[in-house]
Design a protein around this motif. Structure first.
Motif, mmCIF file in Angstrom:
data_model
loop_
_atom_site.group_PDB
_atom_site.id
_atom_site.type_symbol
_atom_site.label_atom_id
_atom_site.label_comp_id
_atom_site.label_asym_id
_atom_site.label_seq_id
_atom_site.Cartn_x
_atom_site.Cartn_y
_atom_site.Cartn_z
ATOM 1 N N PRO A 296 0.818 -1.213 0.000
ATOM 2 C CA PRO A 296 0.000 0.000 0.000
ATOM 3 C C PRO A 296 0.852 1.264 0.000
ATOM 4 O O PRO A 296 1.912 1.314 0.633
ATOM 5 C CB PRO A 296 -0.780 -0.109 1.311
ATOM 6 C CG PRO A 296 -0.734 -1.552 1.680
ATOM 7 C CD PRO A 296 0.559 -2.066 1.154
ATOM 8 N N MET A 297 0.393 2.271 -0.725
ATOM 9 C CA MET A 297 1.100 3.553 -0.772
ATOM 10 C C MET A 297 0.170 4.651 -1.244
ATOM 11 O O MET A 297 -0.881 4.379 -1.823
ATOM 12 C CB MET A 297 2.335 3.461 -1.661
ATOM 13 C CG MET A 297 2.047 3.220 -3.127
ATOM 14 S SD MET A 297 3.535 3.135 -4.153
ATOM 15 C CE MET A 297 4.133 1.517 -3.747
ATOM 16 N N GLY A 298 0.559 5.865 -0.989
ATOM 17 C CA GLY A 298 -0.198 7.027 -1.422
ATOM 18 C C GLY A 298 -0.026 7.273 -2.912
ATOM 19 O O GLY A 298 0.876 6.730 -3.551
ATOM 20 N N VAL A 299 -0.886 8.124 -3.438
ATOM 21 C CA VAL A 299 -0.857 8.446 -4.865
ATOM 22 C C VAL A 299 0.493 9.029 -5.254
ATOM 23 O O VAL A 299 1.083 8.651 -6.277
ATOM 24 C CB VAL A 299 -2.003 9.430 -5.227
ATOM 25 C CG1 VAL A 299 -1.830 9.986 -6.628
ATOM 26 C CG2 VAL A 299 -3.352 8.744 -5.098
ATOM 27 N N LYS A 300 0.995 9.942 -4.441
ATOM 28 C CA LYS A 300 2.264 10.595 -4.757
ATOM 29 C C LYS A 300 3.411 9.584 -4.803
ATOM 30 O O LYS A 300 4.237 9.609 -5.715
ATOM 31 C CB LYS A 300 2.544 11.680 -3.718
ATOM 32 C CG LYS A 300 3.556 12.693 -4.128
ATOM 33 C CD LYS A 300 3.606 13.808 -3.084
ATOM 34 C CE LYS A 300 4.291 15.023 -3.648
ATOM 35 N NZ LYS A 300 4.291 16.129 -2.706
ATOM 36 N N ALA A 301 3.469 8.681 -3.842
ATOM 37 C CA ALA A 301 4.520 7.658 -3.812
ATOM 38 C C ALA A 301 4.373 6.707 -4.996
ATOM 39 O O ALA A 301 5.376 6.313 -5.614
ATOM 40 C CB ALA A 301 4.466 6.881 -2.502
ATOM 41 N N LEU A 302 3.148 6.346 -5.319
ATOM 42 C CA LEU A 302 2.910 5.450 -6.450
ATOM 43 C C LEU A 302 3.347 6.123 -7.749
ATOM 44 O O LEU A 302 4.035 5.509 -8.571
ATOM 45 C CB LEU A 302 1.428 5.051 -6.503
ATOM 46 C CG LEU A 302 1.009 4.052 -7.571
ATOM 47 C CD1 LEU A 302 1.806 2.755 -7.487
ATOM 48 C CD2 LEU A 302 -0.489 3.754 -7.443
ATOM 49 N N ALA A 303 2.983 7.384 -7.898
ATOM 50 C CA ALA A 303 3.372 8.130 -9.097
ATOM 51 C C ALA A 303 4.892 8.218 -9.198
ATOM 52 O O ALA A 303 5.470 7.978 -10.263
ATOM 53 C CB ALA A 303 2.756 9.526 -9.078
ATOM 54 N N GLY A 304 5.536 8.517 -8.083
ATOM 55 C CA GLY A 304 6.990 8.620 -8.084
ATOM 56 C C GLY A 304 7.670 7.312 -8.428
ATOM 57 O O GLY A 304 8.636 7.277 -9.193
ATOM 58 N N SER A 305 7.155 6.210 -7.896
ATOM 59 C CA SER A 305 7.780 4.912 -8.161
ATOM 60 C C SER A 305 7.577 4.464 -9.603
ATOM 61 O O SER A 305 8.332 3.648 -10.115
ATOM 62 C CB SER A 305 7.253 3.848 -7.196
ATOM 63 O OG SER A 305 5.949 3.461 -7.526
ATOM 64 N N MET A 306 6.547 5.010 -10.249
ATOM 65 C CA MET A 306 6.274 4.641 -11.639
ATOM 66 C C MET A 306 6.813 5.667 -12.633
ATOM 67 O O MET A 306 6.755 5.454 -13.843
ATOM 68 C CB MET A 306 4.770 4.455 -11.838
ATOM 69 C CG MET A 306 4.225 3.283 -11.040
ATOM 70 S SD MET A 306 2.478 3.007 -11.294
ATOM 71 C CE MET A 306 2.482 2.419 -12.991
ATOM 72 N N GLY A 307 7.281 6.809 -12.112
ATOM 73 C CA GLY A 307 7.822 7.843 -12.987
ATOM 74 C C GLY A 307 6.769 8.568 -13.795
ATOM 75 O O GLY A 307 7.024 8.987 -14.922
ATOM 76 N N ILE A 308 5.569 8.709 -13.211
ATOM 77 C CA ILE A 308 4.499 9.436 -13.889
ATOM 78 C C ILE A 308 3.914 10.476 -12.937
ATOM 79 O O ILE A 308 4.216 10.486 -11.742
ATOM 80 C CB ILE A 308 3.386 8.499 -14.420
ATOM 81 C CG1 ILE A 308 2.770 7.653 -13.298
ATOM 82 C CG2 ILE A 308 3.934 7.603 -15.523
ATOM 83 C CD1 ILE A 308 1.644 6.734 -13.767
ATOM 84 N N ASP A 309 3.084 11.334 -13.459
ATOM 85 C CA ASP A 309 2.476 12.422 -12.701
ATOM 86 C C ASP A 309 1.376 11.912 -11.761
ATOM 87 O O ASP A 309 0.663 10.975 -12.107
ATOM 88 C CB ASP A 309 1.896 13.434 -13.705
ATOM 89 C CG ASP A 309 1.418 14.690 -13.048
ATOM 90 O OD1 ASP A 309 0.188 14.863 -12.940
ATOM 91 O OD2 ASP A 309 2.273 15.486 -12.635
ATOM 92 N N SER A 310 1.235 12.552 -10.603
ATOM 93 C CA SER A 310 0.195 12.169 -9.632
ATOM 94 C C SER A 310 -1.204 12.252 -10.227
ATOM 95 O O SER A 310 -2.059 11.411 -9.934
ATOM 96 C CB SER A 310 0.271 13.054 -8.388
ATOM 97 O OG SER A 310 1.455 12.812 -7.683
ATOM 98 N N SER A 311 -1.439 13.269 -11.055
ATOM 99 C CA SER A 311 -2.775 13.402 -11.653
ATOM 100 C C SER A 311 -3.065 12.232 -12.594
ATOM 101 O O SER A 311 -4.207 11.779 -12.706
ATOM 102 C CB SER A 311 -2.917 14.732 -12.389
ATOM 103 O OG SER A 311 -2.022 14.804 -13.481
ATOM 104 N N THR A 312 -2.036 11.709 -13.246
ATOM 105 C CA THR A 312 -2.199 10.552 -14.124
ATOM 106 C C THR A 312 -2.567 9.324 -13.302
ATOM 107 O O THR A 312 -3.472 8.568 -13.659
ATOM 108 C CB THR A 312 -0.918 10.300 -14.935
ATOM 109 O OG1 THR A 312 -0.622 11.469 -15.703
ATOM 110 C CG2 THR A 312 -1.064 9.103 -15.857
ATOM 111 N N VAL A 313 -1.871 9.133 -12.170
ATOM 112 C CA VAL A 313 -2.179 8.000 -11.295
ATOM 113 C C VAL A 313 -3.610 8.127 -10.780
ATOM 114 O O VAL A 313 -4.367 7.151 -10.782
ATOM 115 C CB VAL A 313 -1.181 7.892 -10.123
ATOM 116 C CG1 VAL A 313 -1.676 6.912 -9.071
ATOM 117 C CG2 VAL A 313 0.183 7.472 -10.632
#
Length: 166
Positions: free
Chosen positions: A61-78
């Protein structure tokens, strides 16, 4: 210091042309597979959904920001991509264990089951496609494809973005 153009002319342009063509063919075949084009509807899962579910499965489990960062994409995209996964019950939004105000995304049991179904189907396909390959050839292909993806990602992040027309 040689320029990018000099480096390209130093390399065999025929090999580079073949490589870019084969990457394009690979992308088409991968999309056909995702759509179940090889006769296995179980393969069918949106690429974004697969990558998001896989990341949550691997990293927890992780927050949107952490997920976006780990995937190299923007938070709004996630946020946009995860919404249908939440709606379909494959991802749960829960409170952060240490900060109840924060929201974390977590793979649900339904999401885990669906992800495993797709993984299993794709694993079967990869076994079929590489059936006549040696274990060493499979390992080498995985190593080179991983290296290629890492280099492509790095190149993408250093390519200057086009400025909007004025």
């Amino acid at each position: 210091m040689p320029t990018q153009s000099d480096m390209t002319t130093q390399l065999d342009t025929g090999v580079l042309d073949t490589l870019q063509h084969q990457v394009a063919v690979f992308a088409r075949r991968a999309e056909q597979t995702r759509l179940g084009g090889v006769g296995q509807a179980r393969n069918s899962m949106d690429r974004a959904a697969y990558l998001l579910l896989n990341r949550l499965d691997q990293e927890g489990p992780m927050g949107v920001k952490a997920l976006a960062g780990s995937m190299g994409i923007d938070s709004s995209t996630v946020t946009r991509q995860v919404a249908p996964l939440v709606d379909s019950g494959m991802v749960k939004r829960t409170s952060h264990p240490e900060d109840g105000r924060a929201v974390v995304l977590q793979l649900s049991p339904r999401g885990k089951a669906r992800l495993e179904e797709v993984r299993s189907s794709r694993r079967d396909l990869m076994a079929r496609v590489t059936d006549d390959w040696t274990a060493e050839e499979r390992d080498l292909f995985c190593d080179l494809l991983t290296r290629f993806n890492i280099a492509l990602s790095a190149a993408h992040s250093t390519v200057p973005q086009a400025s909007p027309a004025t």
